[in-house]
Structure formats: C-alpha cells, structure tokens
Write an enzyme that holds these catalytic residues in place. Sequence first.
Site, PDB file in Angstrom:
ATOM      1  N   ARG A   1       0.844  -1.181   0.000  1.00 57.64           N
ATOM      2  CA  ARG A   1       0.000   0.000   0.000  1.00 57.64           C
ATOM      3  C   ARG A   1       0.885   1.238   0.000  1.00 57.64           C
ATOM      4  O   ARG A   1       2.097   1.153   0.274  1.00 57.64           O
ATOM      5  CB  ARG A   1      -0.912   0.026   1.223  1.00 57.64           C
ATOM      6  CG  ARG A   1      -0.189   0.236   2.563  1.00 57.64           C
ATOM      7  CD  ARG A   1      -1.188   0.487   3.675  1.00 57.64           C
ATOM      8  NE  ARG A   1      -0.583   0.664   4.988  1.00 57.64           N
ATOM      9  CZ  ARG A   1      -0.131   1.817   5.475  1.00 57.64           C
ATOM     10  NH1 ARG A   1      -0.156   2.912   4.730  1.00 57.64           N
ATOM     11  NH2 ARG A   1       0.364   1.889   6.706  1.00 57.64           N
TER      12      ARG A   1
ATOM     13  N   ASN B   1       9.844   5.619   3.242  1.00 56.33           N
ATOM     14  CA  ASN B   1       9.670   6.709   4.200  1.00 56.33           C
ATOM     15  C   ASN B   1      10.619   7.860   3.881  1.00 56.33           C
ATOM     16  O   ASN B   1      11.561   7.720   3.098  1.00 56.33           O
ATOM     17  CB  ASN B   1       9.940   6.214   5.632  1.00 56.33           C
ATOM     18  CG  ASN B   1       8.657   5.990   6.415  1.00 56.33           C
ATOM     19  OD1 ASN B   1       7.771   6.842   6.416  1.00 56.33           O
ATOM     20  ND2 ASN B   1       8.554   4.835   7.057  1.00 56.33           N
TER      21      ASN B   1
ATOM     22  N   ASP C   1      12.017   7.070  10.043  1.00 52.73           N
ATOM     23  CA  ASP C   1      10.622   7.291   9.683  1.00 52.73           C
ATOM     24  C   ASP C   1      10.553   8.633   8.951  1.00 52.73           C
ATOM     25  O   ASP C   1      11.457   8.970   8.198  1.00 52.73           O
ATOM     26  CB  ASP C   1       9.716   7.225  10.911  1.00 52.73           C
ATOM     27  CG  ASP C   1       8.329   6.672  10.573  1.00 52.73           C
ATOM     28  OD1 ASP C   1       7.757   7.077   9.541  1.00 52.73           O
ATOM     29  OD2 ASP C   1       7.811   5.848  11.342  1.00 52.73           O
TER      30      ASP C   1
END
Length: 300
Positions: free
Chosen positions: A99, A157, A207
């Site tokens: 996704r 990310n 992240d």
Amino acid sequence: MAEIQLLVDCKNHLGEGPLWDAREQRLYWVDSTACEIWSCDEIGSDVRTYYVPNYIGSMALRESGGAVLALANGFNFYDFETQEVTPIANPLADKPDYRFNDGKVDRAGRFFAGSMGYDFDPLSVDILRNPAGNGSLYRLDQDLSVSEVETGMICSNAPCWSADNKTFYFGDSEYKVIWAYDYDIATGDISNKRVHVSDRNFARTVDGATVDSEGFLWNAKVLGGRIIRYAPDGSIDREIDVPVRNVTSLMFGGRNLDVLYFTSMSKALRGVPTTQPGTGGLFAIYGLGVRGLPEMRFAG
C-alpha cells in the site's frame, strides 16, 4: 531551551505525515490505519477530522483546492466538503501486498509517494536475509501521469528535498537507511544513489523526515523515541529525546515556521510500549532556534 508540548491528544492508531499549509495557517496530518485526516490551527485548537474510504499513506493539498491522497488503492483527489474521493491512477494494482505510505510534494509541484508491505514489522527485521522488497517510489506529475522512479523498497519513508533542490532524500524503515540522490528539479528525475544515514546498529529506525532552512535533515526515529538533526554531510548535529517511543513523522510549521510538529502512533508493535502518556498524539517542539521551509501544494 527547547520545550515539548502534547498539542492534540488524538490517540492516533498510526499518526503520520504532518503537513503545515502556510496559505491556510493550518496543520494537517493523517491516521493511516484509521482512514482519517486530521487538522488543527498552530496551537492545536479548532481540531477537525475527515474520513477516507481506505488506508491513507500521505496527502498533499492542491493549488486548485482539496487534496491529492496516496491511498491503499492508489492516487486520488479529495474534496474536504463532501469527503468524496476521485481516482486518478493505481500503480499498485498488481501488488496486493503493498500500500502507499509516506509522500511529499517537490518545489515544482510534483507529488512523490512510496509504498510499503502490509505485513511490515520493524521488530522482526533481518535485512541480511530478507530479499529486496517489491515496493516502489512513484511520482505523480502535474499532468496526472505516474512514473515509477525507484524500486526494491520494503517500507518507504522520509521523502524530502534539500533547500537548494539539488538533493533528494528517501528512506526505507526496514533497511534502516536514508539515501541521498542527485535531483533534477526540471524533470523530477533522481540519480547517483548513496547512503546518507544508517540506523542499522541502533534500536530504532528511520521514519518521516523534513529539511530546515539551513539545509539540515530532521528524522523521526520510530521505536527509538528520538528526533535527530543531520548535517548535510550526514553527521549528527542534534538529538532530541521525545516523550513517546513511537514518534513517526515531523514538519516545521507555525506562522514563523519555527515550531517542529511531530506525530506518533498507538498501534501495538511486539515488545514496544504503547501506554506512555500522549501515545498516538500530535506534539510540538518550541524554542529550537531553527526555521523550516514552506511546503508546496500539488500543481495538478
């Protein structure tokens, strides 16, 4: 001295992608797995929530109004008033195990978003034995054409650009690396991939990221409860411990672009505490003495 405040105790399952819009003077962010978009003013008041029909990886506001979303089922336009989505394209149609995840707009108005595996678990990483991922980084151009610009990702990310537009940063949470690429702002092409930051020897991983006006890269360290500022050469310039271990993404905002907002998640990961006060909340850091860069809107 920097001061950290819990701005909105929203208890997001997977808070991500803070986005400060200078035009509206509002902050947007998403709860990826709750299928929600959140918004507030610079002090955490006037909180609003919008709903989307699928997992949301990232979003960008549009020059013409509304937003462009990277949902699990591809790129979509979004109308905040009707909460209706209009499909653009789904480059993940043949990758049901992946996704969309983190994404941002470059300074020419293109939207970049990368994909991640649904079963990604950063606590079970053994990258020495893991094969290359099947995820990719995609670019949505102003004419709504979609290009695959990088492959082999597992959990995309940290996309962002240097202040001079000459370097593109992009990471993978499973590889625990942020790479730097040469960037062509005229075409949106990337080249000359090299390791810029590696967390392979730490109990944390990369992240969300952003770049400040001095050209330094800021990265949220999920699992590590820390935000780190990196110099342009990749060396550590500053480290900030934050009150939640699962800090997920960050961006400068506020009327002077001198407040660092960051999101977090309450999603349970094996062995990781989720009971810390404010877990899943939106936080703000004041007094850093650093300003960010204004975020662009998607030009399509």
